[in-house]
Design an enzyme around this catalytic site. Structure first.
Site, PDB file in Angstrom:
ATOM      1  N   ASP A  78      -3.968   3.254   9.315  1.00 57.69           N
ATOM      2  CA  ASP A  78      -4.361   3.978   8.482  1.00 57.69           C
ATOM      3  C   ASP A  78      -5.958   2.957   7.771  1.00 57.69           C
ATOM      4  OD1 ASP A  78      -2.252   5.242   8.723  1.00 57.69           O
ATOM      5  OD2 ASP A  78      -1.980   5.747   6.694  1.00 57.69           O
TER       6      ASP A  78
ATOM      7  N   LYS B  62      -0.015  -4.464   8.647  1.00 59.84           N
ATOM      8  CA  LYS B  62       0.003  -3.303   9.662  1.00 59.84           C
ATOM      9  C   LYS B  62      -0.319  -1.804   8.918  1.00 59.84           C
ATOM     10  CE  LYS B  62       2.956  -0.639   9.357  1.00 59.84           C
ATOM     11  NZ  LYS B  62       4.378   0.710   9.404  1.00 59.84           N
ATOM     12  N   THR B  63      -0.524  -0.442   9.691  1.00 54.39           N
ATOM     13  CA  THR B  63      -0.872   0.144   9.514  1.00 54.39           C
ATOM     14  C   THR B  63      -1.964   0.561  10.165  1.00 54.39           C
ATOM     15  OG1 THR B  63      -1.355   2.349   8.218  1.00 54.39           O
ATOM     16  CG2 THR B  63      -2.037   0.415   6.738  1.00 54.39           C
TER      17      THR B  63
ATOM     18  N   GLY C 259       5.334   3.395   9.372  1.00 49.50           N
ATOM     19  CA  GLY C 259       4.879   3.890  11.344  1.00 49.50           C
ATOM     20  C   GLY C 259       3.962   2.661  12.029  1.00 49.50           C
TER      21      GLY C 259
ATOM     22  N   ASP D 224       3.318  -0.854   1.201  1.00 53.97           N
ATOM     23  CA  ASP D 224       5.011  -0.650   0.468  1.00 53.97           C
ATOM     24  C   ASP D 224       4.875  -2.216   1.238  1.00 53.97           C
ATOM     25  OD1 ASP D 224       3.828   0.637  -1.095  1.00 53.97           O
ATOM     26  OD2 ASP D 224       4.468   2.591  -0.299  1.00 53.97           O
TER      27      ASP D 224
ATOM     28  N   ARG E 291      10.961   3.420   7.371  1.00 55.42           N
ATOM     29  CA  ARG E 291      11.256   3.860   6.828  1.00 55.42           C
ATOM     30  C   ARG E 291      11.561   3.009   5.311  1.00 55.42           C
ATOM     31  NH1 ARG E 291       5.800   4.976   6.471  1.00 55.42           N
ATOM     32  NH2 ARG E 291       4.991   6.533   8.533  1.00 55.42           N
TER      33      ARG E 291
HETATM   34  P1  FBP Z   1       2.136   3.518   7.594  1.00 53.72           P
HETATM   35  O1  FBP Z   1       1.646   3.584   6.398  1.00 53.72           O
HETATM   36  O2  FBP Z   1       3.212   3.142   7.707  1.00 53.72           O
HETATM   37  O3  FBP Z   1       1.685   2.408   9.077  1.00 53.72           O
HETATM   38  O4  FBP Z   1       1.763   5.115   8.611  1.00 53.72           O
HETATM   39  C1  FBP Z   1       0.883   5.391   8.234  1.00 53.72           C
HETATM   40  C2  FBP Z   1       1.362   6.717   8.967  1.00 53.72           C
HETATM   41  O5  FBP Z   1       0.826   7.000  10.688  1.00 53.72           O
HETATM   42  C3  FBP Z   1       0.547   7.870   8.284  1.00 53.72           C
HETATM   43  O6  FBP Z   1      -1.333   7.682   8.959  1.00 53.72           O
HETATM   44  C4  FBP Z   1       1.358   9.250   8.511  1.00 53.72           C
HETATM   45  O7  FBP Z   1       0.648  10.018   7.479  1.00 53.72           O
HETATM   46  C5  FBP Z   1       2.802   8.441   8.164  1.00 53.72           C
HETATM   47  O8  FBP Z   1       2.516   7.478   9.306  1.00 53.72           O
HETATM   48  C6  FBP Z   1       3.420   9.720   9.614  1.00 53.72           C
HETATM   49  O9  FBP Z   1       4.703   9.339   9.028  1.00 53.72           O
HETATM   50  P2  FBP Z   1       6.045   9.335   9.542  1.00 53.72           P
HETATM   51  O10 FBP Z   1       5.954   8.547  10.994  1.00 53.72           O
HETATM   52  O11 FBP Z   1       7.117   8.948   9.249  1.00 53.72           O
HETATM   53  O12 FBP Z   1       5.701  10.353  10.515  1.00 53.72           O
END
Ligand code: FBP
Length: 549
Positions: free
Chosen positions: A203, A200-201, A79, A174, A143
């Protein structure tokens, strides 16, 4: 491309960096050999070439170092998170600073670009176009999981063709786990390719003693807090709505907690607490309904409720239901898809165990449907698609109607729902993220220069002024433990959930009862880029509380 006035001004921003990074010369100091956080023997066996390496710190040197030119590659994984472009700019400036003939290649749309040989060279013009901007659009993200030997070998073909000897993978827990597996594999076969990770994230769940925070968390939380603050002001002006606000964060509740600390809402649910207390959906609904009733008794028929995106999977009973649904859908997906949409719910109710069937039957139609939607590539329910905010608003409304019939609720209840996630992931990075990300990238270049592999770029002490930040590298194996994934024990970086004995949660828990009843809203306002440092450069409350230890 037309640019806004702010974009043009931000393009000229020079990120602040630790003084050791841009000094006349840099050398490294190595600590003692490290161990993984647990399952030491299993992880040592799986990573014979990259286990036990020391933590590295960059310090000022006295002699100017000579570096040969290097070709490096970079991948954005998962993400989007504000600041990714600055990590890339930092890598670019770092390797060019080591030798002007160094080159940087970006793999397109995530790890898939490496496997499918889709890449572009990142030239000075391109890099300048993206400095201090949000988003991952410079090369795109994806992803695809990088985890098989075939993928590693396919990737090596293009790395060899482009003479790339170092690859930086910018991703979450991951992706960094996979970066480490790749580093180990390339070391084992003497491929001559170093692999470095970057945390990165949005979250905020990739952190530990050596990684203070993942980048993007700061900006995303500030954007959400601004908007929640605006809603709270609206709410306190009209005094007629309860706002149910879901906030991104696939598993951990760090975003909801940080926003709560910033805006002081009436209610914030923390998934990790729900799990620890073995609470049911009904317990959560009753808790919210009781606060609504108490505020109504004071004449306040309005309020805000923050809900972490991952909540549903932390409610123990829902977790069991989702597990059984996952198993059923994995085995019988085709059968399920052939069933008429209007009969799918009844079909599932018939097939689940009595306990799960009862819970599933009690869910509103929309949420029941959302729980059976396609899984993500990791087999997970896509929690961002489950409208928990609507589920709770609806269930609280019903509960209040019951309470009204016995005189326990005498007010009015009108709800509005919101989901904040995608709005914050590509925001222009705050000064903190712009500085932190550039420093992470520059540090990654330093690790490349010193020939390291299997390390994550680390920048610490970030609540101090940037010049005092500590840059270096942490062996990724040090952050690992063994966890069961899809029925198999695998080495993975441990995800950092909200801890109930941690400072941020305790600070929230100490005040939430008062925030519930009083209207103590804080209105943080928009991110500021120009002005006094206490307005523009403050890290998150989470980090400040954690670092105040
Ligand atoms: P990452 O863990 O890859 O940084 O992504 C986090 C996130 O933004 C979450 O908060 C959310 O649940 C998910 O990605 C949404 O995924 P997508 O971008 O595939 O809709």
């Amino acid at each position: 491309m037309t640019k806004s006035a702010l974009q043009m001004a931000r393009a000229a921003y020079e990120p602040k960096v630790p003084k050791t990074l841009k000094g006349k010369s840099v050398k490294i100091e190595e600590g003692r050999p490290t161990e993984s956080i647990s399952d030491k023997e299993s992880i040592r066996k799986l990573f014979p070439n990259t286990y036990g390496m020391p933590v590295i710190q960059f310090v000022e040197g006295s002699e100017k170092q000579e570096y040969p030119p290097v070709n490096a590659g970079v991948i954005l994984s998962g993400g989007q998170a504000p600041g990714g472009h600055n990590v890339i700019a930092g890598i670019f400036d770092g390797i060019k600073g080591m030798h002007p003939e160094s080159r940087l290649y970006g793999f397109i749309l995530g790890p898939g670009g490496l496997i499918d040989h889709k890449y572009m060279e990142l030239t000075p013009d391109i890099i300048d176009e993206y400095r201090n901007t949000g988003g991952f659009d410079i090369i795109g993200s994806g992803r695809t999981k990088l985890e098989t030997k075939e993928q590693f070998d396919k990737g090596l073909e293009i790395l060899k063709k482009l003479n790339i000897s170092a690859l930086v993978i910018i991703g979450g827990d991951d992706s960094n786990t996979n970066a480490c597996v790749l580093a180990e594999y390339y070391a084992a076969i003497n491929a001559g390719v170093q692999v470095i990770g970057c945390p990165k994230t949005i979250d905020g769940d990739l952190k530990n003693d050596m990684i203070e925070t993942s980048f993007g968390f700061d900006t995303a939380c500030k954007v959400y807090s601004e908007v929640i603050g605006n809603i709270q002001r609206d709410c306190n002006s009209a005094r007629k709505y309860w706002h149910f606000i879901k906030l991104m964060g696939r598993s951990a509740s760090h975003i909801a907690l940080e926003c709560a600390l910033q805006v002081q809402p009436n209610i914030c649910i923390i998934s990790e607490e729900v799990e620890a207390r073995n609470q049911s959906l009904d317990d959560i609904v009753q808790y919210i309904a009781d606060v609504v009733a108490r505020r109504a008794a004071d004449g306040n028929n309005f309020g805000t409720v923050l809900i972490p995106e991952g909540l549903i999977e932390f409610i123990p009973a829902m977790k069991k239901l989702i597990k059984e649904l996952n198993e059923y859908l994995a085995q019988s997906e085709d059968e399920f898809k052939r069933i008429k949409r209007s009969h799918q719910r009844a079909h599932i109710i018939d097939r689940l165990s009595p306990e799960n069937s009862k819970i599933y039957a009690s869910l509103p139609e929309t949420v029941a449907r959302q729980l059976t939607l396609d899984r993500d590539p990791h087999g997970n329910v896509q929690v961002s698609l489950i409208e928990t905010e609507k589920l709770l608003a609806e269930m609280v409304g019903k509960r209040l109607a019951e309470m009204a019939s016995t005189g326990k609720f005498t007010g009015k209840f009108a709800s509005l729902t919101h989901f904040f996630g995608y709005e914050g992931r590509c925001a222009a990075p705050s000064n903190y993220d712009a500085d932190y990300c550039y420093s992470l990238g520059y540090t990654a270049a330093g690790l490349i220069g010193f020939g390291k592999t299997g390390y994550m770029s680390s920048v610490r002490n970030t609540t101090a002024p940037a010049s005092e930040w500590i840059a270096g590298g942490v062996p990724i194996t040090m952050m690992m433990n063994m966890e069961r994934r899809h029925g198999e024990l695998k080495p993975v970086i441990q995800k950092a959930l909200v801890t109930l004995d941690g400072g941020p949660f305790k600070a929230f828990a100490a005040q939430r009862d008062s925030w519930a009843i009083r209207t103590d809203y804080v209105y943080p306002g928009p991110i500021q880029y120009f002005g006094p440092t206490e307005v523009c450069d403050q890290p998150t409350k989470t980090l400040r509380i954690e670092q105040a230890k």
